[in-house]
Design a protein around this motif. Structure first.
Motif, PDB file in Angstrom:
ATOM      1  N   THR A  66      25.079  46.074 -38.530  1.00 57.79           N
ATOM      2  CA  THR A  66      24.685  44.722 -38.144  1.00 57.79           C
ATOM      3  C   THR A  66      25.508  44.252 -36.952  1.00 57.79           C
ATOM      4  OG1 THR A  66      24.111  44.195 -40.436  1.00 57.79           O
ATOM      5  CG2 THR A  66      24.410  42.341 -38.927  1.00 57.79           C
ATOM      6  N   ASP A  67      24.830  43.723 -35.940  1.00 61.89           N
ATOM      7  CA  ASP A  67      25.511  43.186 -34.764  1.00 61.89           C
ATOM      8  C   ASP A  67      25.686  41.680 -34.961  1.00 61.89           C
ATOM      9  OD1 ASP A  67      26.531  42.531 -32.311  1.00 61.89           O
ATOM     10  OD2 ASP A  67      25.056  43.643 -31.142  1.00 61.89           O
ATOM     11  N   TYR A  68      26.833  41.297 -35.513  1.00 59.44           N
ATOM     12  CA  TYR A  68      27.105  39.884 -35.782  1.00 59.44           C
ATOM     13  C   TYR A  68      27.432  39.114 -34.499  1.00 59.44           C
ATOM     14  CZ  TYR A  68      27.571  41.533 -40.612  1.00 59.44           C
ATOM     15  OH  TYR A  68      27.339  42.104 -41.844  1.00 59.44           O
ATOM     16  N   ARG A  69      27.716  39.812 -33.415  1.00 56.91           N
ATOM     17  CA  ARG A  69      28.062  39.142 -32.154  1.00 56.91           C
ATOM     18  C   ARG A  69      26.962  38.214 -31.671  1.00 56.91           C
ATOM     19  NH1 ARG A  69      28.907  43.898 -28.091  1.00 56.91           N
ATOM     20  NH2 ARG A  69      26.893  44.388 -29.043  1.00 56.91           N
ATOM     21  N   LYS A  70      25.726  38.551 -32.009  1.00 53.34           N
ATOM     22  CA  LYS A  70      24.587  37.830 -31.445  1.00 53.34           C
ATOM     23  C   LYS A  70      24.537  36.362 -31.852  1.00 53.34           C
ATOM     24  CE  LYS A  70      21.757  41.965 -30.838  1.00 53.34           C
ATOM     25  NZ  LYS A  70      20.521  42.681 -31.189  1.00 53.34           N
ATOM     26  N   ILE A  71      25.277  35.980 -32.907  1.00 58.16           N
ATOM     27  CA  ILE A  71      25.294  34.571 -33.302  1.00 58.16           C
ATOM     28  C   ILE A  71      26.509  33.831 -32.743  1.00 58.16           C
ATOM     29  CG2 ILE A  71      24.001  35.002 -35.430  1.00 58.16           C
ATOM     30  CD1 ILE A  71      26.630  34.797 -36.971  1.00 58.16           C
ATOM     31  N   GLU A  88      26.403  33.297 -24.504  1.00 58.41           N
ATOM     32  CA  GLU A  88      26.570  32.692 -23.185  1.00 58.41           C
ATOM     33  C   GLU A  88      26.972  33.688 -22.108  1.00 58.41           C
ATOM     34  OE1 GLU A  88      29.190  29.372 -23.524  1.00 58.41           O
ATOM     35  OE2 GLU A  88      27.706  28.135 -24.567  1.00 58.41           O
ATOM     36  N   THR A  89      27.206  34.933 -22.484  1.00 57.35           N
ATOM     37  CA  THR A  89      27.548  35.958 -21.495  1.00 57.35           C
ATOM     38  C   THR A  89      26.261  36.605 -20.982  1.00 57.35           C
ATOM     39  OG1 THR A  89      29.629  36.436 -22.633  1.00 57.35           O
ATOM     40  CG2 THR A  89      28.822  38.093 -21.075  1.00 57.35           C
ATOM     41  N   PRO A  90      25.980  36.500 -19.681  1.00 50.64           N
ATOM     42  CA  PRO A  90      24.750  37.103 -19.144  1.00 50.64           C
ATOM     43  C   PRO A  90      24.739  38.606 -19.370  1.00 50.64           C
ATOM     44  CG  PRO A  90      25.778  35.626 -17.533  1.00 50.64           C
ATOM     45  CD  PRO A  90      26.772  35.823 -18.644  1.00 50.64           C
ATOM     46  N   LYS A  91      23.614  39.132 -19.808  1.00 49.16           N
ATOM     47  CA  LYS A  91      23.474  40.566 -20.045  1.00 49.16           C
ATOM     48  C   LYS A  91      22.841  41.213 -18.815  1.00 49.16           C
ATOM     49  CE  LYS A  91      25.081  40.016 -24.141  1.00 49.16           C
ATOM     50  NZ  LYS A  91      25.421  38.610 -23.934  1.00 49.16           N
ATOM     51  N   ALA A 127      23.664  51.158 -18.335  1.00 48.23           N
ATOM     52  CA  ALA A 127      24.594  52.137 -17.781  1.00 48.23           C
ATOM     53  C   ALA A 127      25.187  52.984 -18.899  1.00 48.23           C
ATOM     54  CB  ALA A 127      25.703  51.430 -17.025  1.00 48.23           C
ATOM     55  N   LEU A 128      25.099  54.309 -18.741  1.00 50.39           N
ATOM     56  CA  LEU A 128      25.713  55.198 -19.727  1.00 50.39           C
ATOM     57  C   LEU A 128      27.186  55.436 -19.404  1.00 50.39           C
ATOM     58  CD1 LEU A 128      23.354  58.168 -20.725  1.00 50.39           C
ATOM     59  CD2 LEU A 128      24.501  56.556 -22.236  1.00 50.39           C
ATOM     60  N   ASN A 129      27.500  55.651 -18.131  1.00 52.53           N
ATOM     61  CA  ASN A 129      28.894  55.907 -17.776  1.00 52.53           C
ATOM     62  C   ASN A 129      29.431  54.808 -16.850  1.00 52.53           C
ATOM     63  OD1 ASN A 129      27.565  56.579 -15.408  1.00 52.53           O
ATOM     64  ND2 ASN A 129      28.481  58.613 -15.207  1.00 52.53           N
ATOM     65  N   GLY A 130      30.754  54.835 -16.669  1.00 57.59           N
ATOM     66  CA  GLY A 130      31.410  53.802 -15.866  1.00 57.59           C
ATOM     67  C   GLY A 130      30.950  53.789 -14.424  1.00 57.59           C
ATOM     68  N   SER A 131      30.633  54.957 -13.888  1.00 55.53           N
ATOM     69  CA  SER A 131      30.176  55.030 -12.491  1.00 55.53           C
ATOM     70  C   SER A 131      28.871  54.260 -12.305  1.00 55.53           C
ATOM     71  CB  SER A 131      29.982  56.491 -12.086  1.00 55.53           C
ATOM     72  OG  SER A 131      31.190  57.197 -12.165  1.00 55.53           O
ATOM     73  N   GLU A 157      24.921  46.629 -17.846  1.00 54.19           N
ATOM     74  CA  GLU A 157      25.645  46.616 -19.110  1.00 54.19           C
ATOM     75  C   GLU A 157      25.547  47.992 -19.760  1.00 54.19           C
ATOM     76  OE1 GLU A 157      27.964  44.001 -20.012  1.00 54.19           O
ATOM     77  OE2 GLU A 157      26.172  42.770 -19.829  1.00 54.19           O
ATOM     78  N   ASN A 158      26.583  48.371 -20.512  1.00 50.84           N
ATOM     79  CA  ASN A 158      26.443  49.593 -21.299  1.00 50.84           C
ATOM     80  C   ASN A 158      25.711  49.259 -22.612  1.00 50.84           C
ATOM     81  OD1 ASN A 158      28.271  49.004 -23.525  1.00 50.84           O
ATOM     82  ND2 ASN A 158      29.954  49.305 -22.092  1.00 50.84           N
ATOM     83  N   PRO A 159      25.166  50.242 -23.307  1.00 49.38           N
ATOM     84  CA  PRO A 159      24.347  49.968 -24.503  1.00 49.38           C
ATOM     85  C   PRO A 159      25.061  49.186 -25.609  1.00 49.38           C
ATOM     86  CG  PRO A 159      23.977  52.208 -23.743  1.00 49.38           C
ATOM     87  CD  PRO A 159      25.129  51.677 -22.946  1.00 49.38           C
ATOM     88  N   HIS A 160      26.355  49.441 -25.802  1.00 52.18           N
ATOM     89  CA  HIS A 160      27.075  48.719 -26.847  1.00 52.18           C
ATOM     90  C   HIS A 160      27.212  47.241 -26.499  1.00 52.18           C
ATOM     91  CE1 HIS A 160      28.686  52.748 -28.252  1.00 52.18           C
ATOM     92  NE2 HIS A 160      28.264  52.190 -29.368  1.00 52.18           N
TER      93      HIS A 160
END
Length: 340
Positions: free
Chosen positions: A230-235, A241-244, A304-308, A316-319
């Motif tokens: 469960t991704d509790y961050r979404k609430i 408020e952080t743009p994705k 983005a999968l990697n930092g480059s 954004e990375n998937p996480h």
């Protein structure tokens, strides 16, 4: 009429407790290399856990005595979360033939990691939130440093998972260490909350307890296969408020993927993948651009999968975008993309 008022007050308290807990878990998931503000999840979780256990005791007491306990009864237990848990385990936790209930009881009474985490939150709720002020003002009795104690617990997780030390030195995977640690702790809390919630849902707290069971379904229906997903961050306000930074693919993107010789891509399907699948979606497309930038497409959006790739395309990375399960690594997908 007085009993109805008490029931509504109890419902309000239970709903407040569950909201505090979910927000606390979300803020715990928000901890990363640029955010180490542990005090917010500590405050939310310590308050939520105390409230939920006291509500539990009130309903369990009612089930036995056909009345709610006197104020002096709860006051006698105090604010210590371990004392509250011990009161539940000793006097008000019902077990029977159901394997899940037997497992719940064993976890609540014997899991040392749960006790350690609960103790840190308990000390924070009682005194440790003023640790710095106590230190500054020369208080005769200084409480524990909750952040330091929490970091000690996190370090034990690191020590039991040597690969985390390798990841923290890898630019592409260092953020996964935070996801893994927070997920590890959240699974412990989900087991704890699930064990309490199932007492409501299965009717072990009597008819009155069952009346409040709908509030506990989110936690009570979390079983082994669902833990940590469960991704509790979404609430949380911070996350909302952080743009994705994601890119919705266009027809031109699809044409370039098929015609540009410097773009190599591969569709990967969950049912055919050997290994732990880290995404919520059942299929993804990994792509490597110019042997350097690794992109992943999920349900029509690029991440983005990697930092480059994150730096070059500002994605954004998937996480961070909430499309990958916290605690599950995407490292293998970076490897697959680079090998294309």
């Amino acid at each position: 009429m007085k009993d109805v008022i008490k029931d509504f007050a109890l419902l309000d308290e239970i709903e407040a407790a569950t909201k505090l807990i979910k927000l606390g878990l979300g803020e715990l998931q928000n901890i990363n290399s640029s955010n180490d503000f542990y005090y917010l999840p500590f405050q939310l979780l310590s308050s939520g856990f105390e409230r939920i256990m006291k509500c539990y005791i009130c309903l369990a007491y009612f089930n036995v005595n056909n009345k709610f306990p006197e104020h002096s009864y709860l006051k006698g237990i105090g604010h210590n979360l371990l004392d509250l848990l011990n009161e539940i385990n000793t006097n008000y936790y019902t077990t029977d033939y159901r394997p899940i209930i037997v497992e719940d009881k064993i976890f609540l009474t014997q899991n040392d990691e749960l006790k350690e985490l609960i103790n840190i939150l308990s000390e924070f709720g009682k005194m440790a939130r003023y640790y710095n002020l106590d230190l500054i003002t020369g208080a005769t009795k200084i409480s524990i440093d909750p952040k330091k104690e929490w970091e000690v617990f996190e370090n034990k997780i690191m020590q039991s998972n040597p690969k985390l030390y390798e990841k923290i030195m890898d630019w592409d995977l260092s953020q996964e260490v935070y996801y893994f640690i927070s997920n590890y702790i959240i699974i412990i809390f989900e087991k704890y909350l699930g064990a309490l919630s199932r007492q409501f849902i299965f009717g072990y707290l009597g008819d009155k307890g069952k009346q409040f069971s709908s509030t506990f379904f989110d936690f009570g229906m979390i079983y082994e296969k669902d833990l940590g997903k469960t991704d509790y961050r979404k609430i949380t306000t911070r996350y909302k408020e952080t743009p994705k930074k994601v890119h919705k693919r266009t027809l031109l993107d699809e044409i370039e993927r098929k015609t540009n010789l410097n773009f190599k891509s591969l569709k990967i399907i969950k049912s055919e993948y050997v290994g732990e699948w880290p995404f919520y979606a059942d299929e993804v497309i990994v792509e490597c651009r110019k042997k350097h930038w690794c992109i992943i497409t999920i349900e029509g959006y690029d991440y983005a999968l990697n930092g480059s790739a994150k730096g070059h395309y500002k994605l954004e990375n998937p996480h961070d975008a909430g499309v990958a399960v916290g605690g599950k690594s995407i490292g293998e997908f970076i490897k697959i993309a680079l090998e294309l």
